[in-house]
Motif scaffolding. Structure first.
Motif, PDB file in Angstrom:
ATOM      1  N   ARG A 196      78.121  58.993  99.811  1.00 65.30           N
ATOM      2  CA  ARG A 196      76.942  59.640  99.231  1.00 65.30           C
ATOM      3  C   ARG A 196      76.054  60.173 100.336  1.00 65.30           C
ATOM      4  NH1 ARG A 196      75.138  54.957  94.875  1.00 65.30           N
ATOM      5  NH2 ARG A 196      76.871  55.235  93.419  1.00 65.30           N
ATOM      6  N   GLU A 197      75.295  61.207 100.020  1.00 65.36           N
ATOM      7  CA  GLU A 197      74.329  61.736 100.973  1.00 65.36           C
ATOM      8  C   GLU A 197      73.061  60.902 100.998  1.00 65.36           C
ATOM      9  OE1 GLU A 197      73.532  65.792 100.219  1.00 65.36           O
ATOM     10  OE2 GLU A 197      75.570  66.478 100.673  1.00 65.36           O
ATOM     11  N   LYS A 198      72.764  60.255  99.852  1.00 67.12           N
ATOM     12  CA  LYS A 198      71.560  59.426  99.759  1.00 67.12           C
ATOM     13  C   LYS A 198      71.931  58.088  99.106  1.00 67.12           C
ATOM     14  CE  LYS A 198      68.402  63.379  99.321  1.00 67.12           C
ATOM     15  NZ  LYS A 198      67.746  63.184 100.634  1.00 67.12           N
ATOM     16  N   TRP A 199      71.249  57.036  99.553  1.00 67.16           N
ATOM     17  CA  TRP A 199      71.446  55.704  98.959  1.00 67.16           C
ATOM     18  C   TRP A 199      70.112  55.184  98.455  1.00 67.16           C
ATOM     19  CZ3 TRP A 199      75.627  53.059  97.593  1.00 67.16           C
ATOM     20  CH2 TRP A 199      76.854  53.416  98.146  1.00 67.16           C
ATOM     21  N   SER A 200      70.169  54.502  97.311  1.00 69.79           N
ATOM     22  CA  SER A 200      68.965  53.907  96.725  1.00 69.79           C
ATOM     23  C   SER A 200      68.947  52.401  96.972  1.00 69.79           C
ATOM     24  CB  SER A 200      68.907  54.189  95.223  1.00 69.79           C
ATOM     25  OG  SER A 200      68.859  55.577  94.970  1.00 69.79           O
ATOM     26  N   PHE A 201      67.773  51.817  96.858  1.00 71.32           N
ATOM     27  CA  PHE A 201      67.630  50.360  96.956  1.00 71.32           C
ATOM     28  C   PHE A 201      66.381  49.941  96.180  1.00 71.32           C
ATOM     29  CE2 PHE A 201      65.484  52.242 100.580  1.00 71.32           C
ATOM     30  CZ  PHE A 201      64.269  51.575 100.629  1.00 71.32           C
ATOM     31  N   PHE A 202      66.298  48.672  95.887  1.00 68.12           N
ATOM     32  CA  PHE A 202      65.190  48.158  95.090  1.00 68.12           C
ATOM     33  C   PHE A 202      64.148  47.479  95.972  1.00 68.12           C
ATOM     34  CE2 PHE A 202      68.817  48.138  92.140  1.00 68.12           C
ATOM     35  CZ  PHE A 202      68.299  48.915  91.122  1.00 68.12           C
ATOM     36  N   LEU A 203      62.891  47.693  95.638  1.00 67.21           N
ATOM     37  CA  LEU A 203      61.771  46.934  96.197  1.00 67.21           C
ATOM     38  C   LEU A 203      61.194  46.133  95.044  1.00 67.21           C
ATOM     39  CD1 LEU A 203      61.615  50.085  97.535  1.00 67.21           C
ATOM     40  CD2 LEU A 203      60.028  48.850  99.028  1.00 67.21           C
ATOM     41  N   ALA A 204      61.499  44.833  95.007  1.00 64.23           N
ATOM     42  CA  ALA A 204      61.111  43.977  93.883  1.00 64.23           C
ATOM     43  C   ALA A 204      60.059  42.976  94.344  1.00 64.23           C
ATOM     44  CB  ALA A 204      62.335  43.244  93.338  1.00 64.23           C
ATOM     45  N   THR A 205      58.922  42.966  93.676  1.00 63.46           N
ATOM     46  CA  THR A 205      57.840  42.081  94.075  1.00 63.46           C
ATOM     47  C   THR A 205      57.734  40.879  93.143  1.00 63.46           C
ATOM     48  OG1 THR A 205      56.205  43.217  92.710  1.00 63.46           O
ATOM     49  CG2 THR A 205      56.520  44.035  94.960  1.00 63.46           C
ATOM     50  N   LEU A 206      57.208  39.790  93.690  1.00 58.70           N
ATOM     51  CA  LEU A 206      56.849  38.600  92.907  1.00 58.70           C
ATOM     52  C   LEU A 206      55.382  38.315  93.179  1.00 58.70           C
ATOM     53  CD1 LEU A 206      59.873  36.168  93.546  1.00 58.70           C
ATOM     54  CD2 LEU A 206      59.489  37.655  91.568  1.00 58.70           C
ATOM     55  N   GLY A 207      54.561  38.396  92.139  1.00 58.71           N
ATOM     56  CA  GLY A 207      53.130  38.210  92.312  1.00 58.71           C
ATOM     57  C   GLY A 207      52.658  36.832  91.880  1.00 58.71           C
ATOM     58  N   LYS A 208      51.703  36.295  92.596  1.00 53.45           N
ATOM     59  CA  LYS A 208      51.111  35.010  92.238  1.00 53.45           C
ATOM     60  C   LYS A 208      50.377  35.145  90.907  1.00 53.45           C
ATOM     61  CE  LYS A 208      47.736  31.594  93.917  1.00 53.45           C
ATOM     62  NZ  LYS A 208      48.557  30.378  93.692  1.00 53.45           N
ATOM     63  N   VAL A 209      50.593  34.147  90.025  1.00 54.05           N
ATOM     64  CA  VAL A 209      49.946  34.131  88.710  1.00 54.05           C
ATOM     65  C   VAL A 209      49.010  32.935  88.639  1.00 54.05           C
ATOM     66  CG1 VAL A 209      50.347  33.814  86.233  1.00 54.05           C
ATOM     67  CG2 VAL A 209      51.798  35.374  87.541  1.00 54.05           C
ATOM     68  N   GLU A 210      47.832  33.173  88.138  1.00 54.50           N
ATOM     69  CA  GLU A 210      46.806  32.147  88.063  1.00 54.50           C
ATOM     70  C   GLU A 210      47.248  30.990  87.163  1.00 54.50           C
ATOM     71  OE1 GLU A 210      41.920  32.346  87.770  1.00 54.50           O
ATOM     72  OE2 GLU A 210      43.132  33.863  86.756  1.00 54.50           O
ATOM     73  N   THR A 211      46.906  29.777  87.573  1.00 59.80           N
ATOM     74  CA  THR A 211      47.210  28.582  86.783  1.00 59.80           C
ATOM     75  C   THR A 211      46.084  28.362  85.770  1.00 59.80           C
ATOM     76  OG1 THR A 211      48.392  27.590  88.639  1.00 59.80           O
ATOM     77  CG2 THR A 211      47.657  26.109  86.893  1.00 59.80           C
ATOM     78  N   ARG A 212      46.417  28.500  84.473  1.00 56.49           N
ATOM     79  CA  ARG A 212      45.397  28.398  83.432  1.00 56.49           C
ATOM     80  C   ARG A 212      45.880  27.511  82.286  1.00 56.49           C
ATOM     81  NH1 ARG A 212      43.997  33.169  80.691  1.00 56.49           N
ATOM     82  NH2 ARG A 212      46.047  34.078  81.121  1.00 56.49           N
ATOM     83  N   TYR A 213      44.994  26.698  81.782  1.00 56.58           N
ATOM     84  CA  TYR A 213      45.302  25.807  80.654  1.00 56.58           C
ATOM     85  C   TYR A 213      45.736  26.609  79.426  1.00 56.58           C
ATOM     86  CZ  TYR A 213      44.637  22.150  77.112  1.00 56.58           C
ATOM     87  OH  TYR A 213      44.826  21.252  76.081  1.00 56.58           O
ATOM     88  N   ASP A 214      45.196  27.808  79.268  1.00 55.30           N
ATOM     89  CA  ASP A 214      45.443  28.606  78.062  1.00 55.30           C
ATOM     90  C   ASP A 214      46.811  29.270  78.036  1.00 55.30           C
ATOM     91  OD1 ASP A 214      42.984  27.939  77.057  1.00 55.30           O
ATOM     92  OD2 ASP A 214      41.970  29.732  77.821  1.00 55.30           O
ATOM     93  N   ASN A 215      47.574  29.180  79.106  1.00 56.86           N
ATOM     94  CA  ASN A 215      48.978  29.589  79.076  1.00 56.86           C
ATOM     95  C   ASN A 215      49.811  28.342  78.815  1.00 56.86           C
ATOM     96  OD1 ASN A 215      48.598  32.334  79.536  1.00 56.86           O
ATOM     97  ND2 ASN A 215      48.699  32.133  81.759  1.00 56.86           N
ATOM     98  N   TYR A 216      50.482  28.289  77.661  1.00 58.23           N
ATOM     99  CA  TYR A 216      51.131  27.026  77.275  1.00 58.23           C
ATOM    100  C   TYR A 216      52.258  27.263  76.278  1.00 58.23           C
ATOM    101  CZ  TYR A 216      48.421  27.290  72.904  1.00 58.23           C
ATOM    102  OH  TYR A 216      47.892  27.689  71.695  1.00 58.23           O
ATOM    103  N   VAL A 217      53.001  26.186  76.035  1.00 57.62           N
ATOM    104  CA  VAL A 217      54.031  26.186  74.994  1.00 57.62           C
ATOM    105  C   VAL A 217      53.659  25.124  73.965  1.00 57.62           C
ATOM    106  CG1 VAL A 217      55.834  26.971  76.565  1.00 57.62           C
ATOM    107  CG2 VAL A 217      55.506  24.519  76.218  1.00 57.62           C
ATOM    108  N   SER A 218      54.085  25.352  72.723  1.00 55.64           N
ATOM    109  CA  SER A 218      53.775  24.397  71.650  1.00 55.64           C
ATOM    110  C   SER A 218      54.935  24.356  70.660  1.00 55.64           C
ATOM    111  CB  SER A 218      52.484  24.795  70.930  1.00 55.64           C
ATOM    112  OG  SER A 218      52.655  26.039  70.265  1.00 55.64           O
TER     113      SER A 218
END
Length: 551
Positions: A401-423
């Motif tokens: 190929r004349e050009k090659w692609s690649f991925f830039l994948a980020t992982l972002g910090k997520v705030e720790t909150r009581y209101d995010n939960y499972v039930s």
């Protein structure tokens, strides 16, 4: 005569042979040789190319040898179709275990391996329960017919989704380690200093985990594409960029017959190592409740694939059933704890598609795996992976190929909150009669700001590598759906305060002796790093505490 014929030898005469020369060559009496070969009239005539019968070798008696028969059993009529020793729940219900491990992913496998190391030859009884069955006996990437696309498709075909949350659960021996990316960064020191474990102790267990997983930065050593782009990053504002650390055993088989046939790690590796000592393993064994008596764990309730219910007795139980699975078991068991199921976190994700010109690089590209770690002033990590769908290959040929692609994948910090939960759903039940799990999750304003910063960070990183961001069946830069990171954490987070944590710093549920959790759910804050290495390190530490209590 029949016995003589059975041991008779045949010789093809050479160009100068006659019966006399053959008799001299093999020290055989000429008369015996003539008797064996009546078709040869003249013992001195040239018999080149003809078959000549020779008597049996001396020492091989024509008489029956009085030897006992071999007792080797070549066929086992009771053999079952399985590639790892299994036990039945019916057998296990009649035993009392010192430790029962629920789940065989990274956490459960790590606890088993470490306990076996610590309690070898102690007579302690260990059992392992896996909700799913036998899928594949290694990481999918180790299978020769797989490509990166085929691995993803196979994972997707086997995944189970909860409450439309885009994070597939794998119910099988080995869990999601059969398909994970094998990326193994450590959490940053700034993140770990917030945790209830001394940094020096965490460092020691990280060292143990990296050794156990064969973590290496050398997968891309010498790969021109990685090294040239890495050099561009380091010279243009990213001095901490590095070869991505991967759980890939690059050591060749040694001279003593030790096979290295499964380089990419899965927890099946831990299960195999543990087979040096006895443990019981049951599959299609779903734990639905933990049993307690006076604030002490005494066992579990299990449902088999044919809907039979079993009670298994245990002095200690380790839940390694995943961030969702472990919380569901605890909630269904009415285990008290304000934080159980709460403080769920994950990683936000932004994805960019970069492109480079092929003529800027040598003929051989090699794989592309670069990691830009998170920092205090960079609340996200960047993984740079490619080229295209060839971050690793077995037999697939890369096209020109004349050009090659690649991925830039980020992982972002997520705030720790009581209101995010499972039930537990008050009405809906799954096929085993267990209340279904509901997931309540959203990003905070702070999380949204991190996502914005990640978008800018991808643009800057691409520019640093002299790469363009391009569109290919979608935008050049996009935010991925919640859950696509497959890194959910925190529903059984560790801490010192029972009002804000489900477990103590050893992973033991507050107020319940002998009940532990060892999977992603104990991780107290998301940080920016892939969680598997951290989960293994913490699981080793939990296992050491259990072993200490049992000694």
């Amino acid at each position: 005569m029949r016995e003589r014929m059975r041991t008779m030898r045949l010789y093809i005469a050479d160009s100068t042979d006659n019966l006399r020369t053959i008799a001299l060559k093999y020290e055989i009496g000429i008369k015996e040789l003539i008797c064996l070969n009546p078709h040869i009239i003249d013992p001195l005539s040239n018999i080149a190319g003809q078959q000549v019968k020779l008597p049996p070798l001396k020492g091989l008696s024509d008489k029956n040898v009085d030897l006992p028969p071999c007792t080797l059993q070549l066929i086992n009529p009771e053999a079952r179709e399985q590639w790892i020793p299994l036990s039945s729940l019916d057998e296990m219900q009649h035993k009392e275990y010192d430790v029962l491990i629920v789940g065989t992913g990274a956490g459960g496998g790590a606890v088993l391996r470490r306990l076996i190391q610590q309690l070898a030859n102690s007579g302690k009884r260990i059992g392992v329960l896996e909700r799913g069955g036998l899928l594949i006996p290694t990481h999918a990437q180790n299978i020769e017919t797989m490509t990166s696309r085929r691995v993803f498709d196979y994972y997707s075909s086997q995944a189970n989704y909860i409450d439309n949350y885009l994070s597939g659960q794998i119910y099988a021996l080995g869990g999601r380690t059969l398909f994970w990316s094998s990326t193994c960064p450590r959490m940053t020191d700034s993140e770990l200093l917030q945790w209830p474990i001394p940094l020096s102790e965490l460092t020691r267990y990280y060292d143990l985990a990296e050794k156990a997983l064969s973590v290496t930065p050398n997968f891309t050593k010498g790969a021109p594409l990685t090294q040239l782009l890495l050099d561009r990053l380091q010279r243009n504002g990213y001095p901490d960029a590095t070869d991505e650390p991967l759980a890939v055993n690059l050591e060749p088989p040694n001279a003593f017959g030790v096979m290295n046939s499964n380089p990419v790690f899965s927890s099946v590796h831990f299960l195999a190592e543990a087979l040096n000592y006895p443990y019981d393993l049951a599959i299609h064994a779903r734990v639905v409740k933990v049993l307690t008596d006076q604030n002490r764990c005494v066992g579990v309730e299990v449902i088999s694939h044919n809907k039979q219910t079993f009670t298994l007795k245990a002095k200690n139980v380790v839940l390694s059933a995943s961030t969702f699975g472990s919380a569901q078991i605890l909630l269904n068991s009415d285990i008290e704890g304000r934080a159980i199921g709460h403080y769920m976190t994950n990683h936000s994700r932004v994805l960019g598609l970069g492109q480079i010109n092929r003529n800027e690089f040598p003929e051989v590209l090699g794989p592309l795996r670069i990691l830009v770690p998170g920092q205090i002033d960079r609340p996200y990590q960047i993984q740079i992976i490619g080229p295209d769908n060839y971050p690793w290959v077995q037999y697939a040929e890369q096209p020109l190929r004349e050009k090659w692609s690649f991925f830039l994948a980020t992982l972002g910090k997520v705030e720790t909150r009581y209101d995010n939960y499972v039930s537990l759903d008050p009405v809906k039940r799954d096929k085993d009669g267990v209340p279904e799990l509901n997931i309540h999750f959203s990003y905070s304003a702070k999380d949204e700001e991190v996502i914005r910063l990640m978008g800018e960070g991808v643009k800057q990183a691409a520019a640093a590598m002299n790469a363009a961001l391009v569109s290919d069946e979608g935008p050049a830069l996009c935010q991925l759906t919640i859950g696509s990171d497959i890194h959910e954490m925190g529903t059984c987070r560790m801490g010192e305060d029972p009002s804000t944590s489900a477990t103590n710093h050893f992973g033991q549920i507050h107020g319940i002796t002998g009940l532990y959790v060892a999977d992603n759910s104990v991780i107290p804050t998301s940080g920016t790093a892939n969680p598997t290495l951290t989960t293994v390190a913490l699981a080793f530490r939990t296992a050491d505490e259990i072993a200490k209590q049992l000694k």
